[in-house]
Design an enzyme around this catalytic site. Structure first.
Site, PDB file in Angstrom:
ATOM      1  N   SER A  76       0.853  -1.201   0.000  1.00 56.76           N
ATOM      2  CA  SER A  76       0.000   0.000   0.000  1.00 56.76           C
ATOM      3  C   SER A  76       0.882   1.242   0.000  1.00 56.76           C
ATOM      4  O   SER A  76       2.069   1.164   0.355  1.00 56.76           O
ATOM      5  CB  SER A  76      -0.847  -0.010   1.275  1.00 56.76           C
ATOM      6  OG  SER A  76      -1.481   1.223   1.479  1.00 56.76           O
TER       7      SER A  76
ATOM      8  N   TYR B 241      -2.369  -0.891  10.698  1.00 64.19           N
ATOM      9  CA  TYR B 241      -2.475  -1.233   9.268  1.00 64.19           C
ATOM     10  C   TYR B 241      -1.216  -0.776   8.521  1.00 64.19           C
ATOM     11  O   TYR B 241      -0.616  -1.551   7.767  1.00 64.19           O
ATOM     12  CB  TYR B 241      -3.718  -0.578   8.642  1.00 64.19           C
ATOM     13  CG  TYR B 241      -3.759  -0.749   7.139  1.00 64.19           C
ATOM     14  CD1 TYR B 241      -4.023  -1.996   6.578  1.00 64.19           C
ATOM     15  CD2 TYR B 241      -3.499   0.328   6.276  1.00 64.19           C
ATOM     16  CE1 TYR B 241      -4.040  -2.165   5.198  1.00 64.19           C
ATOM     17  CE2 TYR B 241      -3.516   0.156   4.896  1.00 64.19           C
ATOM     18  CZ  TYR B 241      -3.787  -1.091   4.363  1.00 64.19           C
ATOM     19  OH  TYR B 241      -3.789  -1.276   3.000  1.00 64.19           O
TER      20      TYR B 241
HETATM   21  N1  NAP Z   1      -8.764  -0.051  -1.336  1.00 61.82           N
HETATM   22  C1  NAP Z   1      -7.723   0.694  -1.020  1.00 61.82           C
HETATM   23  O1  NAP Z   1      -7.829   1.950  -0.916  1.00 61.82           O
HETATM   24  C2  NAP Z   1      -6.359   0.068  -0.820  1.00 61.82           C
HETATM   25  C3  NAP Z   1      -5.248   0.908  -0.737  1.00 61.82           C
HETATM   26  C4  NAP Z   1      -3.988   0.349  -0.562  1.00 61.82           C
HETATM   27  C5  NAP Z   1      -3.853  -1.016  -0.455  1.00 61.82           C
HETATM   28  N2  NAP Z   1      -4.934  -1.829  -0.523  1.00 61.82           N
HETATM   29  C6  NAP Z   1      -4.719  -3.273  -0.363  1.00 61.82           C
HETATM   30  O2  NAP Z   1      -5.296  -3.951  -1.468  1.00 61.82           O
HETATM   31  C7  NAP Z   1      -5.653  -5.276  -1.054  1.00 61.82           C
HETATM   32  C8  NAP Z   1      -7.071  -5.571  -1.543  1.00 61.82           C
HETATM   33  O3  NAP Z   1      -7.967  -4.689  -0.887  1.00 61.82           O
HETATM   34  P1  NAP Z   1      -9.311  -4.157  -1.552  1.00 61.82           P
HETATM   35  O4  NAP Z   1      -9.229  -2.685  -1.581  1.00 61.82           O
HETATM   36  O5  NAP Z   1      -9.600  -4.883  -2.784  1.00 61.82           O
HETATM   37  O6  NAP Z   1     -10.324  -4.533  -0.380  1.00 61.82           O
HETATM   38  P2  NAP Z   1     -11.745  -5.274  -0.377  1.00 61.82           P
HETATM   39  O7  NAP Z   1     -12.607  -4.783  -1.481  1.00 61.82           O
HETATM   40  O8  NAP Z   1     -12.229  -5.127   1.032  1.00 61.82           O
HETATM   41  O9  NAP Z   1     -11.362  -6.787  -0.680  1.00 61.82           O
HETATM   42  C9  NAP Z   1     -10.636  -7.534   0.257  1.00 61.82           C
HETATM   43  C10 NAP Z   1     -10.595  -8.982  -0.181  1.00 61.82           C
HETATM   44  O10 NAP Z   1      -9.907  -9.721   0.847  1.00 61.82           O
HETATM   45  C11 NAP Z   1     -10.733 -10.767   1.311  1.00 61.82           C
HETATM   46  N3  NAP Z   1     -10.556 -10.987   2.729  1.00 61.82           N
HETATM   47  C12 NAP Z   1     -10.798 -10.119   3.747  1.00 61.82           C
HETATM   48  N4  NAP Z   1     -10.580 -10.714   4.917  1.00 61.82           N
HETATM   49  C13 NAP Z   1     -10.199 -11.998   4.636  1.00 61.82           C
HETATM   50  C14 NAP Z   1      -9.872 -13.104   5.433  1.00 61.82           C
HETATM   51  N5  NAP Z   1      -9.893 -13.048   6.776  1.00 61.82           N
HETATM   52  N6  NAP Z   1      -9.534 -14.267   4.830  1.00 61.82           N
HETATM   53  C15 NAP Z   1      -9.527 -14.347   3.457  1.00 61.82           C
HETATM   54  N7  NAP Z   1      -9.834 -13.330   2.661  1.00 61.82           N
HETATM   55  C16 NAP Z   1     -10.175 -12.172   3.242  1.00 61.82           C
HETATM   56  C17 NAP Z   1     -12.171 -10.301   1.021  1.00 61.82           C
HETATM   57  O11 NAP Z   1     -13.043 -11.397   0.817  1.00 61.82           O
HETATM   58  P3  NAP Z   1     -14.002 -12.068   1.909  1.00 61.82           P
HETATM   59  O12 NAP Z   1     -14.650 -10.974   2.673  1.00 61.82           O
HETATM   60  O13 NAP Z   1     -14.926 -12.885   1.058  1.00 61.82           O
HETATM   61  O14 NAP Z   1     -13.118 -12.935   2.735  1.00 61.82           O
HETATM   62  C18 NAP Z   1     -11.979  -9.579  -0.306  1.00 61.82           C
HETATM   63  O15 NAP Z   1     -11.998 -10.508  -1.357  1.00 61.82           O
HETATM   64  C19 NAP Z   1      -5.478  -5.313   0.466  1.00 61.82           C
HETATM   65  O16 NAP Z   1      -4.274  -5.966   0.767  1.00 61.82           O
HETATM   66  C20 NAP Z   1      -5.407  -3.857   0.858  1.00 61.82           C
HETATM   67  O17 NAP Z   1      -4.639  -3.649   2.017  1.00 61.82           O
HETATM   68  C21 NAP Z   1      -6.193  -1.313  -0.710  1.00 61.82           C
END
Ligand code: NAP
Length: 264
Positions: A138, A151
């Site tokens: 991130s 985080y």
């Molecule tokens: N969105 C942002 O602004 C942002 C910014 C920087 C970095 N990131 C990083 O990008 C990555 C993806 O995030 P996203 O933005 O796509 O978030 P998201 O829409 O909340 O998706 C998160 C994914 O992770 C899965 N997940 C959550 N808890 C889990 C668990 N305990 N076991 C297995 N799977 C789990 C969720 O599926 P289930 O709920 O079905 O388990 C979902 O498929 C993360 O590593 C996040 O830190 C995001």
């Protein structure tokens, strides 16, 4: 059968990635907790693209989950040639008042399970001289983030671990990429630990990409065999400028600005 394993594929960046890799004819092994969503996604991706798309339901905030995923993948005779450690959650709020169990579960998911999956899948990649890993960190991996302290620290871990692993894997021809998204419009800010006033002041007016844009950049960077990529030109510039400022000052400015927005 050679497959690409994506954790956190039931939504957000992971789901967008699954769609785009399926179009590129990757066979997929998708991991998350939401079985209904995974089932529907795999059916759609297989039908549309003529690929094999299967899923494993796993809660990666549990210590034994990574091993179960590895064993299940082996039971199905899959050879994981691309591992994308994307699953992750965030938490917003004042550290001393946050729910400790949620913080610890987040570390298990964002860090321990990511390390375990790399450790479990790497030996076969090395043996077969075929494989690559993408670890999703991130922007937060570059800046201390008061009121999102744990985080951001978890993503510093991902960054440091991945940068080191990239070098360890080089002699074997295994590519390891650290991929850093900035704000992305996904469900990320709506989960239990993030959906609060502190989370809202963080994202207010922020430069934001779509999950499709982020997934496209991830694939392009991986195809170019990059070991490091920051998603979004603005984010890349921010990191360069941020690198010139001491972390202690960045932390103070973030904390002051967030308290001001919270009228504290
Ligand atoms: N969105 C942002 O602004 C942002 C910014 C920087 C970095 N990131 C990083 O990008 C990555 C993806 O995030 P996203 O933005 O796509 O978030 P998201 O829409 O909340 O998706 C998160 C994914 O992770 C899965 N997940 C959550 N808890 C889990 C668990 N305990 N076991 C297995 N799977 C789990 C969720 O599926 P289930 O709920 O079905 O388990 C979902 O498929 C993360 O590593 C996040 O830190 C995001």
């Amino acid at each position: 059968m050679k497959v690409t394993l994506i954790t956190g594929a039931s939504g957000g960046i992971g789901e967008a990635l699954a769609y785009q890799l399926a179009e590129k004819k990757h066979n997929l092994l998708l991991v998350a907790r939401n079985e209904e969503k995974l089932k529907q996604l795999c059916a759609e991706l297989s039908l549309k693209n003529g690929i094999t798309a299967q899923y494993i339901v796993a809660d990666l905030s549990k210590p034994d989950a990574a091993k179960l995923v590895f064993e299940e993948s082996n039971n199905r005779n899959f050879s994981v040639t691309l591992l994308v450690n994307n699953a992750g959650i965030g938490s917003s709020g004042e550290f001393s008042k946050n729910n400790l169990q949620l913080e610890l579960d987040m570390l298990q998911l964002n860090n321990a399970s990511l390390v375990a999956l790399c450790h479990l899948f790497l030996p076969d990649m090395i043996k077969n001289k075929n494989g690559s890993i993408i670890n999703v960190a991130s922007l937060a991996a570059f800046f201390p983030s008061p009121y999102m302290a744990v985080y951001a620290a978890s993503k510093v871990f991902v960054r440091s671990f991945t940068e080191a692993l990239t070098q360890e894997c080089k002699p074997y021809g295994i590519k390891v990429m650290l991929f850093n998204p900035g704000f992305t419009s996904t469900n990320f800010m709506n989960t239990t630990a993030n959906d609060n006033a502190w989370g809202k002041v963080l994202t207010e007016g922020a430069y934001t990409q779509t999950s499709d844009q982020v997934a496209t950049e991830m694939i392009q960077a991986w195809e170019k065999k990059k070991s490091f990529h920051v998603s979004g030109r603005m984010n890349a510039i921010l990191i360069k400028i941020g690198g010139l400022i001491p972390n202690s000052l960045i932390a103070k400015l973030f904390a002051d600005s967030k308290r001001k927005k919270m009228k504290l």
